[in-house]
Design a protein around this motif. Structure first.
Motif, PDB file in Angstrom:
ATOM      1  N   THR A 137     139.147  77.038 -61.361  1.00  0.00           N
ATOM      2  CA  THR A 137     137.906  77.107 -61.217  1.00  0.00           C
ATOM      3  C   THR A 137     136.983  76.898 -62.551  1.00  0.00           C
ATOM      4  O   THR A 137     135.784  76.424 -62.502  1.00  0.00           O
ATOM      5  CB  THR A 137     137.288  78.366 -60.389  1.00  0.00           C
ATOM      6  N   ASN A 138     137.497  77.436 -63.715  1.00  0.00           N
ATOM      7  CA  ASN A 138     136.740  77.367 -65.006  1.00  0.00           C
ATOM      8  C   ASN A 138     137.195  76.000 -65.871  1.00  0.00           C
ATOM      9  O   ASN A 138     136.819  76.083 -66.879  1.00  0.00           O
ATOM     10  CB  ASN A 138     137.236  78.606 -65.766  1.00  0.00           C
ATOM     11  N   ASP A 175     136.401  75.508 -73.651  1.00  0.00           N
ATOM     12  CA  ASP A 175     137.255  76.142 -72.617  1.00  0.00           C
ATOM     13  C   ASP A 175     138.456  76.666 -73.541  1.00  0.00           C
ATOM     14  O   ASP A 175     139.167  77.635 -72.804  1.00  0.00           O
ATOM     15  CB  ASP A 175     137.923  74.890 -71.689  1.00  0.00           C
ATOM     16  N   ASN A 197     137.159  80.285 -73.404  1.00  0.00           N
ATOM     17  CA  ASN A 197     137.196  80.905 -72.337  1.00  0.00           C
ATOM     18  C   ASN A 197     138.803  81.046 -71.807  1.00  0.00           C
ATOM     19  O   ASN A 197     139.206  82.116 -71.110  1.00  0.00           O
ATOM     20  CB  ASN A 197     136.858  79.967 -71.265  1.00  0.00           C
ATOM     21  N   LEU A 253     140.568  84.622 -70.815  1.00  0.00           N
ATOM     22  CA  LEU A 253     140.936  84.941 -69.683  1.00  0.00           C
ATOM     23  C   LEU A 253     142.291  85.724 -69.892  1.00  0.00           C
ATOM     24  O   LEU A 253     142.777  86.244 -69.147  1.00  0.00           O
ATOM     25  CB  LEU A 253     141.112  83.494 -68.765  1.00  0.00           C
ATOM     26  N   LYS A 257     138.440  89.038 -63.514  1.00  0.00           N
ATOM     27  CA  LYS A 257     137.337  88.384 -63.817  1.00  0.00           C
ATOM     28  C   LYS A 257     137.234  87.427 -65.159  1.00  0.00           C
ATOM     29  O   LYS A 257     137.892  88.302 -66.110  1.00  0.00           O
ATOM     30  CB  LYS A 257     135.875  88.846 -63.648  1.00  0.00           C
ATOM     31  N   LEU A 258     136.857  86.603 -65.480  1.00  0.00           N
ATOM     32  CA  LEU A 258     136.647  85.775 -66.789  1.00  0.00           C
ATOM     33  C   LEU A 258     135.192  86.185 -67.231  1.00  0.00           C
ATOM     34  O   LEU A 258     134.180  85.711 -66.733  1.00  0.00           O
ATOM     35  CB  LEU A 258     136.775  84.384 -66.391  1.00  0.00           C
ATOM     36  N   LYS A 283     132.490  85.720 -69.714  1.00  0.00           N
ATOM     37  CA  LYS A 283     131.866  84.664 -70.639  1.00  0.00           C
ATOM     38  C   LYS A 283     130.863  85.018 -71.699  1.00  0.00           C
ATOM     39  O   LYS A 283     130.039  86.395 -71.318  1.00  0.00           O
ATOM     40  CB  LYS A 283     131.423  83.552 -69.799  1.00  0.00           C
TER      41      LYS A 283
END
Length: 682
Positions: free
Chosen positions: A355-356, A611, A614, A618, A679-680, A682
């Motif tokens: 989803t990210n 990304d 991210n 993650l 959860k990620l 950010k």
């Protein structure tokens, strides 16, 4: 299905080399076979799970302990024999992967998760069957079936969440066309399968087709796009005696080439070999859960032996009591939760990643991302957009405005397919009709626009015609790695247009954040030093490798690794594939070539270097959640094993096998809920 092949050696689900499921009969097989085998095993776990689940329903319904808990009485004559029959199927059919794994681990002297599960289900099955035959105790068939079901589910979830990286080699092979137009002695052509092409054959490549094998141009002129193979963003002009690489895409012209290399000698085959070598040499990472399982196995066996011998030799308790204590200890030591602690987090982090905007293909490498010290970026298509855009318009003549110069140039470029033409057309707001269009071979194009004879030409043409131009201004722009084309009106130099490979805005943010996180940023490119240094300066890159040949990229990754750093490589071309495989973490840009995507451990769906940031965040969050789950999954053991063994028996505190089983189920629920909170940030 024969599950003999499901060799869970050390239960290492490192899916890059797939140690956990590798066996001698497969070592010589192609990667395609290995991938098919992997899928077959996923299906097998799924098949066994659904059968066990179907049998678990009647087993729970027939279990006295469950009936007591629900306050019902469904007992009838012979119910324990039906219970035993169903449970026997669960034990031998559902439990076979774990029993086989137990035997393999004992043979390899590496007890782990399989030994732990195999031991617990065997103890529960043998003990319960003894109770059916008259031994004084409680039926634990329900514990056996739920344990087998949850462990099968854990394996199925875990294996589904990762894909084998071996498909990279299939994707590489698909870059080549299936057929080639072979030119016969009489000049006619015939379509033949690629396998029939031999050294010395002449082959015709039509516009837009792929080059079938490495060779030398003997006739024709064209521009060839080698970006996916070499990383060079500009199409390369090819004429007589120039070399071409198999897999490159031909432009507008037709080429006849003489084949020089086929099969194993070809550039593409060498890339395949590099990818294979790098994948095979990648370090093996042992699962956290496997380490926990190893110590729990030692604990389970020791605790079981100590409990049995302690009660047998130092108390006057009967064998029924002693066996109850021992079984409770063995059941408690193998928590359901441990089988799901890691897979559940993997499942949640995999969907969270998707989803990210990134897909996890290799879990072991993904977990390594939290320990990275350097990130290597390919330039073209990763840090830059890989497309030409107009950056500057130089006006050498007051007669025309910048917009007019752009309009005249764009009008001519409507007849060209060159990426430079596309860049100019994108910038221009309008175009005019062109008459008498003509291509100046290798130097540019010309035509009549609005009554004026207009030429758009290369610096080579200007030098050849000895036309004077402001060298300082042009050289300054060229030093920024930009391509300059000149505009002539009625043979008078009026201006120039500079085009550059546009730097992504997201690249700036990504490099800045990575620096803040303490990571070194490195750039790797096949482009010239001027271009590379300009981009590196713009982005504040720490280290630059320019003019790197495709087969040298993996060596550059090794060089950075040789500095004692854990390295991620981010790229999008075929030429990046060996480097992606060599890196500790290979990050493929999803909009790039299929082969780069298949070689990467993680795939970025969008061309967004942010990304990468991210992904690292993650990875850190996932690891933290795994540790929490392992503490929850094993923490109960620390408290309950001594209680199950009966250390507080003299105070009247003792755990029955049933209470032990319920406690284990509770830890499973907590682990499942905890995994959902990943959860990620950010």
């Amino acid at each position: 299905m024969n599950h003999e092949d499901h060799h869970h050696d050390k239960h290492q689900h490192n899916h890059n080399n797939h140690d956990g499921h590798q066996h001698k009969e497969h070592e010589g097989h192609k990667h395609h076979d290995h991938r098919a085998h992997h899928k077959m095993m996923v299906e097998d776990f799924k098949f066994r799970f659904w059968w066990v689940l179907a049998l678990t329903v009647p087993i729970l319904a027939l279990s006295p302990m469950i009936q007591e808990f629900l306050g019902v009485d469904w007992q009838f004559t012979g119910d324990s024999w039906i219970l035993a029959a169903f449970s026997t199927v669960v034990y031998f059919f559902g439990g076979w992967p774990f029993l086989k794994g137990l035997m393999d681990e004992i043979k390899d002297k590496q007890p782990g998760m399989m030994t732990l599960i195999g031991l617990a289900i065997t103890v529960a099955y043998v003990y319960s069957t003894a109770v059916v035959f008259g031994f004084d105790g409680h039926l634990l068939y329900w514990e056996l079936s739920t344990l087998v079901g949850i462990m099968l589910l854990g394996h199925w979830v875990e294996m589904r969440s990762v894909l084998s990286a071996s498909a990279a080699l299939e994707e590489l092979a698909e870059l080549l066309p299936g057929e080639a137009h072979r030119v016969n002695q009489d000049g006619s052509t015939e379509d033949v399968p690629l396998e029939e092409i031999q050294k010395g054959d002449k082959v015709l490549i039509k516009p837009g087709e792929k080059v079938p094998a490495d060779g030398i141009v003997v006739k024709g002129e064209s521009s060839v796009n080698e970006a996916m193979l070499t990383g060079e963003s500009k199409p390369v002009n090819k004429s007589k005696d120039d070399e071409v690489i198999g897999g490159a895409v031909n432009g507008k012209g037709s080429l006849t080439i003489e084949i020089k290399k086929t099969g194993d000698e070809s550039f593409l085959s060498q890339v395949v070999d590099l990818v294979r070598q790098a994948q095979e040499s990648k370090s093996k990472t042992q699962d956290l859960a496997n380490q926990a399982a190893f110590w729990l196995t030692i604990t389970a066996i020791s605790a079981g032996v100590l409990t049995f011998s302690g009660w047998a030799f130092f108390t006057g308790q009967d064998i029924s009591f002693i066996m109850n204590r021992t079984v409770t200890v063995m059941v408690i030591t193998c928590p359901h939760a441990l089988g799901l602690a890691i897979p559940l987090v993997v499942s949640v982090s995999t969907s969270l990643a998707a989803t990210n905007g990134f897909l996890i293909r290799n879990r072991a490498a993904f977990e390594q991302a939290r320990n990275l010290q350097a990130v290597i970026f390919d330039k073209t298509g990763t840090l830059t957009e890989g497309t030409f855009s107009v950056t500057d318009i130089l006006n050498f003549n007051d007669q025309f405005s910048d917009d007019e110069l752009l309009t005249y140039a764009a009008s001519l470029e409507t007849n060209s397919e060159h990426p430079i033409a596309k860049g100019i057309l994108e910038k221009a707001e309008k175009t005019l009709d062109v008459e008498k269009f003509n291509s100046i071979t290798g130097k540019g194009i010309e035509g009549v626009v609005d009554g004026k004879n207009v030429k758009v030409v290369s610096p080579g043409y200007i030098r050849e015609q000895e036309i004077d131009y402001p060298k300082g201004e042009v050289e300054e722009i060229s030093s920024q790695g930009k391509t300059v084309v000149f505009i002539l009106m009625d043979d008078e130099l009026c201006g120039a247009i500079a085009l550059g490979d546009k730097i992504r805005e997201s690249s700036r943010n990504a490099i800045k954040t990575l620096h803040e996180m303490g990571l070194e940023c490195v750039m790797l490119t096949g482009d010239n030093k001027q271009t590379a240094e300009y981009v590196a300066k713009e982005l504040d890159i720490d280290q630059v490798f320019a003019e790197v040949l495709p087969d040298e990229k993996a060596d550059k990754v090794k060089e950075v690794q040789g500095q004692g750093k854990r390295v991620a490589m981010t790229g999008d071309g075929v030429n990046d594939a060996p480097a992606l495989a060599q890196a500790d973490v290979g990050i493929a840009i999803g909009a790039g070539s299929d082969v780069a995507v298949e070689t990467g451990d993680i795939v970025l769906v969008k061309n967004n270097p942010e990304d990468v940031v991210n992904l690292i965040k993650l990875s850190e969050a996932t690891y933290s959640k795994m540790i929490q789950n392992l503490i929850w999954a094993t923490g109960y053991n620390v408290i309950t094993i001594p209680l199950a063994a009966g250390v507080l028996y003299s105070w009247g505190i003792i755990l029955s096998p049933a209470v032990g089983a319920v406690l284990m189920s509770l830890s499973t629920v907590i682990v499942a809920i905890n995994a959902r909170f990943l959860k990620l940030k950010k």
